[in-house]
Design an enzyme around this catalytic site. Sequence first.
Site, PDB file in Angstrom:
ATOM      1  N   GLU A   1     -11.789   4.833  -3.878  1.00 22.36           N
ATOM      2  CA  GLU A   1     -10.506   5.310  -3.914  1.00 22.36           C
ATOM      3  C   GLU A   1     -10.135   5.429  -5.564  1.00 22.36           C
ATOM      4  OE1 GLU A   1      -7.775   3.168  -1.911  1.00 22.36           O
ATOM      5  OE2 GLU A   1      -9.343   2.902  -0.289  1.00 22.36           O
TER       6      GLU A   1
ATOM      7  N   LEU B   1      -8.567   7.515   1.276  1.00 23.38           N
ATOM      8  CA  LEU B   1      -7.828   6.044   1.231  1.00 23.38           C
ATOM      9  C   LEU B   1      -8.317   5.513   2.586  1.00 23.38           C
ATOM     10  CD1 LEU B   1      -4.437   5.518  -0.034  1.00 23.38           C
ATOM     11  CD2 LEU B   1      -5.655   3.901   1.542  1.00 23.38           C
ATOM     12  N   ALA B   2      -9.582   4.822   2.871  1.00 21.25           N
ATOM     13  CA  ALA B   2     -10.044   4.314   4.066  1.00 21.25           C
ATOM     14  C   ALA B   2     -11.242   3.488   3.695  1.00 21.25           C
ATOM     15  CB  ALA B   2     -10.573   5.493   4.867  1.00 21.25           C
ATOM     16  N   GLU B   3     -10.961   2.357   3.827  1.00 16.87           N
ATOM     17  CA  GLU B   3     -12.037   1.233   3.413  1.00 16.87           C
ATOM     18  C   GLU B   3     -13.443   1.306   4.322  1.00 16.87           C
ATOM     19  OE1 GLU B   3      -8.183   0.455   1.452  1.00 16.87           O
ATOM     20  OE2 GLU B   3      -8.897   0.604   3.695  1.00 16.87           O
TER      21      GLU B   3
ATOM     22  N   GLN C   1     -10.564  -0.814  -3.549  1.00 14.02           N
ATOM     23  CA  GLN C   1      -9.512  -0.752  -4.771  1.00 14.02           C
ATOM     24  C   GLN C   1      -9.049  -2.312  -4.860  1.00 14.02           C
ATOM     25  OE1 GLN C   1      -5.829   1.765  -5.181  1.00 14.02           O
ATOM     26  NE2 GLN C   1      -7.454   2.855  -5.984  1.00 14.02           N
ATOM     27  N   PHE C   2      -8.842  -2.981  -3.910  1.00 21.35           N
ATOM     28  CA  PHE C   2      -8.063  -4.366  -3.905  1.00 21.35           C
ATOM     29  C   PHE C   2      -8.715  -5.160  -2.896  1.00 21.35           C
ATOM     30  CE2 PHE C   2      -4.839  -1.688  -6.220  1.00 21.35           C
ATOM     31  CZ  PHE C   2      -4.617  -2.529  -7.315  1.00 21.35           C
TER      32      PHE C   2
ATOM     33  N   ASP D   1      -7.339  -7.439  -1.321  1.00 16.56           N
ATOM     34  CA  ASP D   1      -6.322  -7.596  -0.197  1.00 16.56           C
ATOM     35  C   ASP D   1      -6.300  -6.275   0.817  1.00 16.56           C
ATOM     36  OD1 ASP D   1      -4.108  -9.036  -2.382  1.00 16.56           O
ATOM     37  OD2 ASP D   1      -5.331  -7.694  -3.098  1.00 16.56           O
TER      38      ASP D   1
ATOM     39  N   ILE E   1      -9.346  -5.081   1.947  1.00 16.47           N
ATOM     40  CA  ILE E   1     -10.636  -4.915   2.431  1.00 16.47           C
ATOM     41  C   ILE E   1     -10.840  -5.076   3.855  1.00 16.47           C
ATOM     42  CG2 ILE E   1     -11.276  -7.630   2.170  1.00 16.47           C
ATOM     43  CD1 ILE E   1     -14.011  -6.706   0.842  1.00 16.47           C
TER      44      ILE E   1
ATOM     45  N   HIS F   1      -1.522  -8.079  -3.592  1.00 17.76           N
ATOM     46  CA  HIS F   1      -2.434  -7.831  -4.618  1.00 17.76           C
ATOM     47  C   HIS F   1      -2.850  -9.014  -5.408  1.00 17.76           C
ATOM     48  CE1 HIS F   1      -0.168  -3.986  -4.272  1.00 17.76           C
ATOM     49  NE2 HIS F   1      -1.110  -3.563  -4.790  1.00 17.76           N
TER      50      HIS F   1
END
Length: 700
Positions: A389, A429-431, A453-454, A456, A458, A501
């Site tokens: 992302e 936006l889809a881990e 991206q973070f 948190d 995952i 975060h």
Amino acid sequence: MASRTTTPPATFRDLPVEEVVGDFRLALISRLLDDREIALQKQSRVFFQISGAGHEALLLGLARELRPGSDWFFPYYRDRALMLGLGVTPEQILLQAVGSADDPASGGRQMPCHWGYRWLNVATQSSPTGSQCLPAVGCAEASRYISRRDLPGCAAAGDELTYVSLGEGATSEGEFWESLNTACTLHLPVLFVVADNGFAISVPSDEQSPAPISELVAGFRGLAVHTLDGRDYFEVRSRARDIVAHIRAGTGPALVHAKVTRPYSHSSADTQSKYRSVEELAEEAAHDPILQLEQVLLAAGILDEAQVAELREDARRTVADAARAALAAPRPDPATITDNVVALPSVAPGADREPDASPDGEVVALGEAIRRTLTECMEADERIRVFGEDVADAREAVLANVEGKGGVFGTTAGLQRRFGIARCYNTPLAEANIVGRAVGQAMRGLRPVGEIQFFDYIWPAMQQIRSEAATVRWRSNGAYTCPLVLRVPIGGYLTGGAIWHSQSGESIFAHIPGLVVVMPSRAADAAGLLRSALECEDPVLYLEHKHLLRQAYTRSPMPGPDFRVPIGKGRVVQPGDDLTIVTWGATVEKSRQAAARLAEDGASVGIVDLRSIRPWDTELVAERVAATSRVMVVHEDTLTGGFGGEVAAWIGEHCFGDLDAPVRRVAALDTHVPYEPALEKTVLPQVEDIAAAAREVLAF
């Protein structure tokens, strides 16, 4: 015997008779393999059974249009007949059922019908329903990329496609929908096959979704949707040719929604008579695809009753011979069970020597070391692709007129501009999508670098990390590997990061066999570990502490291209005689500051930075414990369940005779990280917390 015939003899005008008769024989073999496994399971010589009955016509009809060894396959457990159609032998199938060491799919490690045949491009299969869809999309993505380049160890045919199958129940999984999204957005050559037998174990389709899957996916622009009767071999043959040809021509993905039957229970652990009526099962038996194919062959005069009986006897002998051979095959050696969990890359002697300052005296911070290393490695290896992302600079249309983003922390800035959108690109936006696609690309021989991206966020990717990436080498007994790097910004000390975060949680991933976990705390180690990670044939979780990315104390000379940090090797930050602190990540610097305070009191405190969490440097820790006889473990994650507990337990088990005091842990409170700065400071371990605990250990 029912007399229903759905296809007239004229069907044979377009099909070679020998193909149809050959597929009838394979259908009989497939069904008899089911029967033989069920019988052997009752004798405790097979330990689980899951049936492919009722799917034979669909799968054998499709197999005629597919190219084993050129196309790629991500099947599911009911695809027994497809495997036979692609060239897998009955004996090879039964070798897995009995758990033989000679099982080419897994060497006795996987349950029956968990396929994986490297020479046919059949990817090693996992068990979670629907999770194979995202790796399949990644595989198709890799096909396009590889076909346009001459890459070492990678091959792709220009018109190859990727086949992925699942039951209608698995279409409820989010990963299925994520895979459709990407396949359609990128116009990838993927054939989705949904075999609809009406039930997800005992849950009927109308309780799973508001409409058939072929209707639910109708809104996906670019997806060709086909419904067909998968019980009718001739309908499948007549439709499959055009469906596959269109995918090969580059028109994008297609989804086949096929009605099939399930004459046997879901598996040996299920009894479908408990939830299906006698009338329902009788109606389904009347539509058995093998029965229907036999009737057409008889009605067309292709076979007579005697020839059908002869084919059935031939199939019975074939399966009986395969069963005898499988049962006589060797069992796995228990001593080999830890083989092929992970294989770490070798590092040349001296490659981890402390880097000298560069000729111009330049030093860089941790985040910049990551960016430069990515650039350097991408320059040297075209197999490396970076995605996630916001990792790209900007849309191609505006790139020349904007600065570019390059990730929320700037660690991928300039990569798209330098290497192009094919090698550094944004994802949805889809881990799970990010990791699953990376798995498929890695299995094709690429070196994908995905970014979450973070840390948190995952958790939606946990299935792909735990069940797919980390198990590839082991579940295939080394036939496949998964060389991907997953970069993840992690941790707190951000002042305002709050609960969403600021998380740590490396201990959760340290619990996953087959996954490498590393966390550098300074620039040189960031470069050396990233280079090693990119040379690893197994998945590496590369944790980048957000607070450290730009801190001055992480700065070090940018090491030359030969510098490597061996995975699993710690670093002595500073020696000490009285106490050793074992730590990693952001608490390395805090431990150093605490040690400086203790030095004012005359205490000599050494610090070990583990750098790697799995595996970790037990040898170095044991050496330092023996030297100081006192040890603390300091980390940012919560105390309960934190990885410090593993380190402390190992020290207690293996170094007890060297200890003059109990092992002490310093970690975050067992709560979430709050937003307000004073609250955050209370939760996360601070310099004064480390110093106070150290004084207690020293005084013991």
